[in-house]
Design a protein around this motif. Structure first.
Motif, PDB file in Angstrom:
ATOM      1  N   TRP A 233      28.909  25.600 -19.550  1.00 60.07           N
ATOM      2  CA  TRP A 233      29.373  26.334 -18.457  1.00 60.07           C
ATOM      3  C   TRP A 233      30.538  27.176 -18.232  1.00 60.07           C
ATOM      4  CZ3 TRP A 233      26.544  25.745 -13.715  1.00 60.07           C
ATOM      5  CH2 TRP A 233      25.476  24.868 -13.656  1.00 60.07           C
ATOM      6  N   ARG A 297      23.261  26.432  -4.763  1.00 63.64           N
ATOM      7  CA  ARG A 297      22.684  27.425  -5.544  1.00 63.64           C
ATOM      8  C   ARG A 297      22.045  27.325  -6.816  1.00 63.64           C
ATOM      9  NH1 ARG A 297      26.559  29.709  -9.107  1.00 63.64           N
ATOM     10  NH2 ARG A 297      25.370  31.407  -9.817  1.00 63.64           N
ATOM     11  N   GLN A 298      20.985  27.931  -7.307  1.00 58.51           N
ATOM     12  CA  GLN A 298      20.516  27.714  -8.660  1.00 58.51           C
ATOM     13  C   GLN A 298      21.493  28.617  -9.698  1.00 58.51           C
ATOM     14  OE1 GLN A 298      16.476  28.751  -9.101  1.00 58.51           O
ATOM     15  NE2 GLN A 298      16.294  28.198 -11.302  1.00 58.51           N
ATOM     16  N   SER A 299      21.695  27.914 -10.850  1.00 57.46           N
ATOM     17  CA  SER A 299      22.382  28.417 -11.855  1.00 57.46           C
ATOM     18  C   SER A 299      21.523  28.113 -13.265  1.00 57.46           C
ATOM     19  CB  SER A 299      23.671  28.178 -11.966  1.00 57.46           C
ATOM     20  OG  SER A 299      24.211  28.659 -12.893  1.00 57.46           O
ATOM     21  N   GLY A 300      20.865  28.921 -13.823  1.00 59.78           N
ATOM     22  CA  GLY A 300      20.047  28.702 -14.934  1.00 59.78           C
ATOM     23  C   GLY A 300      19.218  27.442 -14.335  1.00 59.78           C
ATOM     24  N   VAL A 304      23.660  23.754  -8.373  1.00 63.26           N
ATOM     25  CA  VAL A 304      25.148  23.484  -8.099  1.00 63.26           C
ATOM     26  C   VAL A 304      25.339  23.299  -6.691  1.00 63.26           C
ATOM     27  CG1 VAL A 304      27.353  24.572  -8.421  1.00 63.26           C
ATOM     28  CG2 VAL A 304      26.012  25.050 -10.022  1.00 63.26           C
ATOM     29  N   ASN A 320      30.020  29.390  -6.358  1.00 60.66           N
ATOM     30  CA  ASN A 320      30.055  30.466  -7.213  1.00 60.66           C
ATOM     31  C   ASN A 320      30.999  30.409  -8.320  1.00 60.66           C
ATOM     32  OD1 ASN A 320      27.819  32.037  -5.964  1.00 60.66           O
ATOM     33  ND2 ASN A 320      29.113  32.525  -4.406  1.00 60.66           N
ATOM     34  N   TYR A 322      31.059  28.195 -10.630  1.00 58.91           N
ATOM     35  CA  TYR A 322      30.298  27.471 -11.652  1.00 58.91           C
ATOM     36  C   TYR A 322      29.002  28.289 -11.958  1.00 58.91           C
ATOM     37  CZ  TYR A 322      32.854  23.272 -10.929  1.00 58.91           C
ATOM     38  OH  TYR A 322      33.878  22.372 -10.898  1.00 58.91           O
ATOM     39  N   ASN A 323      28.756  28.655 -13.451  1.00 58.29           N
ATOM     40  CA  ASN A 323      27.817  29.493 -13.729  1.00 58.29           C
ATOM     41  C   ASN A 323      27.447  28.870 -15.180  1.00 58.29           C
ATOM     42  OD1 ASN A 323      27.803  31.917 -11.845  1.00 58.29           O
ATOM     43  ND2 ASN A 323      29.849  31.771 -12.250  1.00 58.29           N
ATOM     44  N   ALA A 324      26.314  28.492 -15.377  1.00 63.29           N
ATOM     45  CA  ALA A 324      25.382  28.253 -16.315  1.00 63.29           C
ATOM     46  C   ALA A 324      25.608  29.148 -17.740  1.00 63.29           C
ATOM     47  CB  ALA A 324      24.008  27.601 -16.300  1.00 63.29           C
TER      48      ALA A 324
END
Length: 325
Positions: A233, A297-300, A304, A320, A322-324
């Motif tokens: 992450w 929201r979807q991340s990968g 999240v 926002n 957190y981003n995979a």
């Protein structure tokens, strides 16, 4: 019981109407030094004063009434509180040792989100850190539970948190009322003493628990300034003033997936981040109930979710962060 609830609701409506009086008064901005000293006095009074009384908590349509007693016992303070309506609940603390009723075998610890509700100890152990994100305004003078009080407000320095209005007893510096205001300056959450006895002799027999209590641990971290870290992450800095309190990872009961939980706080507001495997049935976007907002929201291949008693822009900003990879 119905008549009692109607009486409580009428009292509470009168309490909330005081906003219009206080809001109409000109606000005086305190200097940072004066604000620091005020917050220190209020935080200290909640731990060092002897007091007993009844207070009301309101969140949305929910209204609960509590009876409590607090004394200074040598080097430590002790307190006991119990609900007066709804299911019986009891809380006892001596220093850092805490016990609760009803017992819950799966709950061995309580975090800051729980203890922050234990009015009148709304302020953190290091209240000066609030001044990173809030200024303090003097609004005027009113009476609460028959006592003279001065009205102040924690005014946010940005759009990421709500104002918090509080009433301080003129004689003891004890917090008598605390209200969280929404984006339209409406009351979204409130605590207020309806009667209180300050100082003097208090019957210590009232400290004795009346039920079989379960000992629990209080997780009382004041937060760290370092960024959260998770494998695979990219995690950026959260909105200014929020500090990471804890990171946990566990499998939820009845579910075959691991959920990562990060808890942040600015001292009075908290935000939780949950990371779990994405499923198409899980809703995305913004939702709210009262002053509590949620953004997912979807991340990968992950979902999240940010949740907190903060404005919508705050939970969206946290999600926002957190981003995979």
């Amino acid at each position: 019981m119905l008549m009692a609830r109607r009486k409580i609701r009428l009292v509470w409506q009168s309490v909330l109407l005081l906003f219009w009086v206080a809001s109409a008064q000109a606000a005086e901005q305190l200097s940072k030094d004066a604000a620091h000293k005020l917050l220190e006095r209020v935080a200290t009074a909640a731990k060092s004063a002897t007091y007993s009384g009844t207070y009301v908590y309101q969140y949305g349509e929910e209204i609960s009434t509590y009876r409590m007693i607090h004394v200074l016992d040598g080097a430590n303070d002790a307190e006991r509180r119990e609900t007066l309506d709804g299911p019986p609940r009891e809380y006892y603390r001596h220093g850092t040792q805490v016990s609760i009723y009803p017992a819950d075998p799966q709950q061995a610890a309580l975090d800051r989100r729980y203890t922050s509700k234990l009015f009148p100890r709304q302020l953190p152990d290091q209240p000066e850190k609030l001044l990173v994100a809030y200024g303090v305004q003097l609004l005027g003078h009113e009476r609460v539970a028959g006592r003279d009080a001065t009205v102040y407000q924690l005014e946010p320095l940005d759009q990421f948190r709500y104002p918090h209005r509080f009433w301080v007893d003129d004689g003891s510096n004890l917090l008598l009322k605390w209200v969280v205001l929404g984006m339209r300056r409406e009351a979204t959450q409130a605590f207020a003493f309806t009667d209180i006895q300050l100082g003097g002799s208090v019957d210590r027999k009232l400290l004795k628990p009346t039920r079989q209590l379960q000992a629990v641990v209080i997780e009382s971290s004041n937060g760290v300034s370092t960024l959260a870290q998770e494998p695979n992450w990219d995690i950026k800095a959260p909105p200014a003033g929020f500090r990471l309190l804890k990171q946990t990872s566990k499998t939820l009961p009845g579910k075959n997936r691991t959920v990562i939980h990060h808890l942040y706080s600015d001292g009075v507001a908290t935000v939780s981040i949950f990371i779990e495997p994405f499923h198409h049935r899980l809703p995305l976007g913004l939702a709210h109930q009262g002053g509590t907002h949620l953004f997912a929201r979807q991340s990968g291949a992950n979902l999240v979710t940010a949740l907190g008693e903060v404005p919508a822009v705050t939970v969206e900003a946290f999600a926002n962060v957190y981003n995979a990879r």
